[in-house]
Design a protein around this motif. Structure first.
Motif, PDB file in Angstrom:
ATOM      1  N   VAL A  54      -7.084  -3.251   9.803  1.00 59.76           N
ATOM      2  CA  VAL A  54      -7.117  -1.924   9.508  1.00 59.76           C
ATOM      3  C   VAL A  54      -7.053  -1.221  10.754  1.00 59.76           C
ATOM      4  CG1 VAL A  54      -8.717  -0.159   8.619  1.00 59.76           C
ATOM      5  CG2 VAL A  54      -8.659  -2.373   7.462  1.00 59.76           C
ATOM      6  N   LYS A  55      -7.368  -1.424  11.820  1.00 60.45           N
ATOM      7  CA  LYS A  55      -7.184  -0.458  12.928  1.00 60.45           C
ATOM      8  C   LYS A  55      -6.051  -0.682  13.525  1.00 60.45           C
ATOM      9  CE  LYS A  55      -8.563  -0.597  18.040  1.00 60.45           C
ATOM     10  NZ  LYS A  55      -9.012  -1.578  18.783  1.00 60.45           N
ATOM     11  N   ARG A  56      -5.227  -1.908  13.221  1.00 60.74           N
ATOM     12  CA  ARG A  56      -3.850  -2.067  13.571  1.00 60.74           C
ATOM     13  C   ARG A  56      -2.974  -1.135  12.776  1.00 60.74           C
ATOM     14  NH1 ARG A  56      -1.900  -7.800  16.068  1.00 60.74           N
ATOM     15  NH2 ARG A  56      -3.506  -8.277  17.493  1.00 60.74           N
ATOM     16  N   ALA A  57      -3.259  -1.227  11.594  1.00 58.95           N
ATOM     17  CA  ALA A  57      -2.199  -0.550  10.341  1.00 58.95           C
ATOM     18  C   ALA A  57      -2.594   1.184  10.669  1.00 58.95           C
ATOM     19  CB  ALA A  57      -2.932  -0.836   9.084  1.00 58.95           C
ATOM     20  N   LYS A  64       5.972  -0.069   5.702  1.00 61.45           N
ATOM     21  CA  LYS A  64       6.131  -1.567   5.653  1.00 61.45           C
ATOM     22  C   LYS A  64       5.362  -2.079   6.974  1.00 61.45           C
ATOM     23  CE  LYS A  64       8.791  -2.543   2.055  1.00 61.45           C
ATOM     24  NZ  LYS A  64      10.400  -2.275   2.217  1.00 61.45           N
ATOM     25  N   GLU A  65       5.351  -0.932   7.864  1.00 61.62           N
ATOM     26  CA  GLU A  65       4.651  -1.259   9.422  1.00 61.62           C
ATOM     27  C   GLU A  65       3.288  -1.601   9.203  1.00 61.62           C
ATOM     28  OE1 GLU A  65       6.894   0.988   8.811  1.00 61.62           O
ATOM     29  OE2 GLU A  65       8.573   0.212  10.197  1.00 61.62           O
ATOM     30  N   MET A  66       2.787  -0.689   8.332  1.00 64.17           N
ATOM     31  CA  MET A  66       1.095  -0.734   7.776  1.00 64.17           C
ATOM     32  C   MET A  66       1.010  -1.900   7.032  1.00 64.17           C
ATOM     33  SD  MET A  66       0.494   3.394   7.297  1.00 64.17           S
ATOM     34  CE  MET A  66      -1.718   2.990   7.033  1.00 64.17           C
ATOM     35  N   GLU A  67       1.828  -2.155   6.285  1.00 61.76           N
ATOM     36  CA  GLU A  67       1.698  -3.167   5.232  1.00 61.76           C
ATOM     37  C   GLU A  67       1.748  -4.673   6.160  1.00 61.76           C
ATOM     38  OE1 GLU A  67       4.549  -3.261   2.052  1.00 61.76           O
ATOM     39  OE2 GLU A  67       3.591  -1.505   1.154  1.00 61.76           O
ATOM     40  N   PRO A  97       2.877   7.072   9.566  1.00 59.52           N
ATOM     41  CA  PRO A  97       4.177   7.677  10.013  1.00 59.52           C
ATOM     42  C   PRO A  97       4.093   9.136  10.128  1.00 59.52           C
ATOM     43  CG  PRO A  97       4.044   7.251   7.497  1.00 59.52           C
ATOM     44  CD  PRO A  97       2.838   6.714   7.931  1.00 59.52           C
ATOM     45  N   GLY A  98       3.183   9.683  10.510  1.00 61.83           N
ATOM     46  CA  GLY A  98       3.097  11.168  10.489  1.00 61.83           C
ATOM     47  C   GLY A  98       1.808  11.849  10.739  1.00 61.83           C
ATOM     48  N   PRO A  99       1.848  13.147  11.113  1.00 60.95           N
ATOM     49  CA  PRO A  99       0.327  13.727  11.379  1.00 60.95           C
ATOM     50  C   PRO A  99      -0.471  13.632  10.262  1.00 60.95           C
ATOM     51  CG  PRO A  99       2.004  15.349  10.989  1.00 60.95           C
ATOM     52  CD  PRO A  99       2.841  14.251  10.937  1.00 60.95           C
ATOM     53  N   VAL A 100      -1.959  13.212  10.566  1.00 59.84           N
ATOM     54  CA  VAL A 100      -2.836  13.166   9.702  1.00 59.84           C
ATOM     55  C   VAL A 100      -3.341  14.611   9.477  1.00 59.84           C
ATOM     56  CG1 VAL A 100      -5.062  12.275   8.993  1.00 59.84           C
ATOM     57  CG2 VAL A 100      -3.504  10.828  10.290  1.00 59.84           C
ATOM     58  N   LEU A 101      -3.633  14.775   7.891  1.00 61.23           N
ATOM     59  CA  LEU A 101      -3.846  16.063   7.393  1.00 61.23           C
ATOM     60  C   LEU A 101      -5.150  16.728   7.900  1.00 61.23           C
ATOM     61  CD1 LEU A 101      -2.541  16.094   3.741  1.00 61.23           C
ATOM     62  CD2 LEU A 101      -1.703  17.396   5.633  1.00 61.23           C
ATOM     63  N   HIS A 102      -5.213  17.863   8.195  1.00 63.13           N
ATOM     64  CA  HIS A 102      -6.389  18.528   8.811  1.00 63.13           C
ATOM     65  C   HIS A 102      -6.548  19.902   8.244  1.00 63.13           C
ATOM     66  CE1 HIS A 102      -9.505  19.032  12.104  1.00 63.13           C
ATOM     67  NE2 HIS A 102      -9.107  20.251  11.971  1.00 63.13           N
ATOM     68  N   PHE A 156       0.921  -1.341  -0.026  1.00 65.84           N
ATOM     69  CA  PHE A 156       0.226  -0.037  -0.108  1.00 65.84           C
ATOM     70  C   PHE A 156       0.918   1.127  -0.083  1.00 65.84           C
ATOM     71  CE2 PHE A 156      -2.327  -3.453   1.992  1.00 65.84           C
ATOM     72  CZ  PHE A 156      -3.669  -3.050   1.452  1.00 65.84           C
ATOM     73  N   ALA A 157       0.606   2.164  -0.692  1.00 68.99           N
ATOM     74  CA  ALA A 157       1.274   3.796  -0.587  1.00 68.99           C
ATOM     75  C   ALA A 157       0.105   4.634  -0.642  1.00 68.99           C
ATOM     76  CB  ALA A 157       2.100   3.703  -2.011  1.00 68.99           C
TER      77      ALA A 157
END
Lengths: 277, 157
Positions: A237-240, A220-223, A245-250, A207-208
């Protein structure tokens, strides 16, 4: 239109382009490489960037290739996105590219321009991240090829005077099953709320993401979490999501909470499609 | 200290089948040169940001937004503006289908539709939709514009 006066050059070789860059830099002319130029012109018009000289790379033949060379697909950095889409040698790249800007704009936007732009979406990088592509760059020390994982970290880590010539992607990747989804706040043209591209390689999903964080990425961690077939889909999905790896855009396109909600549903959708549930 | 005069270069542009010699700054967009130096005001300045499509022109066989293209990039190519279209089927179709209200976006839409029909003589609905999404009409004539395109295709069949 740029208000300041600039110089314009159109070298025909890689060597001429890099030599010109350092020559112009030595004269304090603030050179930048130019391909489609859409971002340079739009940001320059607002005086957000102040280039003094443009080095147009569209006459360099290595930047215009789009062909298979033995086991690799070579994709030149100066190719317009619509050219890539029409030739459709790499369906995942075509599908992802078609979500960028609009059709007429993509006649001008080039692959290299999208990859190296200041805009933080840069969706064209997603297929190459998924396929572990190799990036060929030119600079003061000549031409070198590096795995994308080595040269891309949120942005391409190019040294001063370097530019991307082309990207090599192994043939075995280009026809793999894929999904590329661009979710917008509304309608079908415009900036994304979220773009997710995924491929299935030997029963493992990759996934990208773009539009989730202030940079495109593959994790890789999410994958690892998303491929834990022994767990329920919601749990995977919850664990991913715990490894973003960064702040989620808002921002004006959507709140971080809404982006995460859309991400959760999109990941579910992709996994169901690629795992053939 | 007085600012130095802008550095201009002399170029020849092939516009609507005519060779036009003009001194330009390399920083000038094609839109600016067409309108301010060549007197071709059909391509309209709208967003100047590559979003609205009011400035669309054809360069060789491709449609571009002339606000995000330098004039110097068009040297050696054939530029076609709305002034270069004469009695084209899509122009008649716009009139017959009432595909405009204020008309400001119309030249850009016509150039995009013209390029679409040249490059895809029998486009699918999806292709039409994708191409037309490049232009904005604030009078919201989208239905009529699509009908104009469809009418040209139907007449060809």
């Amino acid at each position: 239109m740029l208000s300041a006066d600039i110089e314009y050059y159109r070298p025909a070789t890689i060597k001429a382009a890099t030599e010109l860059f350092f020559s112009l830099k030595g004269e304090n002319k603030r050179p930048v490489y130019y391909s489609g130029g859409t971002e340079i012109l739009t940001l320059g018009r607002l005086d957000l960037i102040q280039p003094g000289a443009l080095i147009d790379i569209k006459a360099i033949k290595e930047c215009l290739v789009f062909e298979f060379d033995r086991n690799n697909l070579l994709t030149g950095a100066a190719l317009p996105l619509t050219y890539i889409e029409d030739a459709n040698l790499f369906p995942l790249l075509s599908a992802t590219s078609m979500g960028i800007a609009d059709h007429t704009a993509r006649n001008k936007i080039t692959l290299g321009g999208n990859l190296c732009g200041q805009i933080f979406y840069r969706e064209a990088v997603l297929p190459f991240l998924l396929c572990d592509s190799v990036v060929t760059i030119a600079g003061q020390n000549g031409v070198e090829s590096l795995p994308i994982g080595q040269i891309f970290n949120q942005t391409f880590q190019l040294a001063e005077g370097q530019f991307i010539i082309q990207i090599m992607t192994e043939r075995r990747y280009v026809d793999l099953p894929f999904v590329s989804i661009k979710k917008r706040q509304q309608w079908e043209t415009g900036y994304p709320l979220l773009t997710v591209a995924a491929i299935k390689v030997e029963n493992q999903l990759r996934f990208a993401f773009s539009g989730l964080c202030p940079f495109p990425f593959r994790s890789k961690e999410m994958e690892d979490e998303l491929n834990k077939a022994g767990l329920s889909l919601p749990e995977r999905v919850k664990r991913a999501i715990g490894h973003i790896p960064g702040p989620v855009l808002h921002d004006v396109e959507g709140s971080s909470e809404y982006r995460l909600f859309v991400l959760e549903n999109t990941l579910n959708e992709i996994i169901i499609e690629l795992e053939g549930r | 200290m007085a600012a130095s005069p802008p550095q201009k270069i002399n170029v020849s542009l092939d516009v609507n089948g005519e060779t036009r010699n003009v001194a330009i700054r390399p920083a000038d967009t094609l839109l600016f040169i067409l309108r301010e130096y060549l007197g071709l005001t059909g391509a309209k300045p709208g967003c100047l940001n590559g979003d609205c499509g009011a400035c669309s022109v054809m360069v060789d066989h491709t449609v571009y937004k002339s606000c995000i293209m330098l004039a110097v990039e068009a040297v050696g190519s054939k530029v076609t503006t709305i002034e270069g279209l004469k009695d084209s089927p899509i122009q008649h179709a716009f009139i017959e289908n009432f595909a405009f209200q204020c008309g400001y976006c119309t030249p850009g839409f016509i150039m995009n539709c013209h390029a679409l029909l040249k490059n895809h003589p029998q486009p699918t609905y999806e292709v039409i939709k994708e191409w037309l999404s490049s232009n904005i009409c604030r009078c919201t004539c989208y239905e009529e514009i699509q009908e104009a395109v469809m009418s040209v295709i139907e007449k060809r069949e």
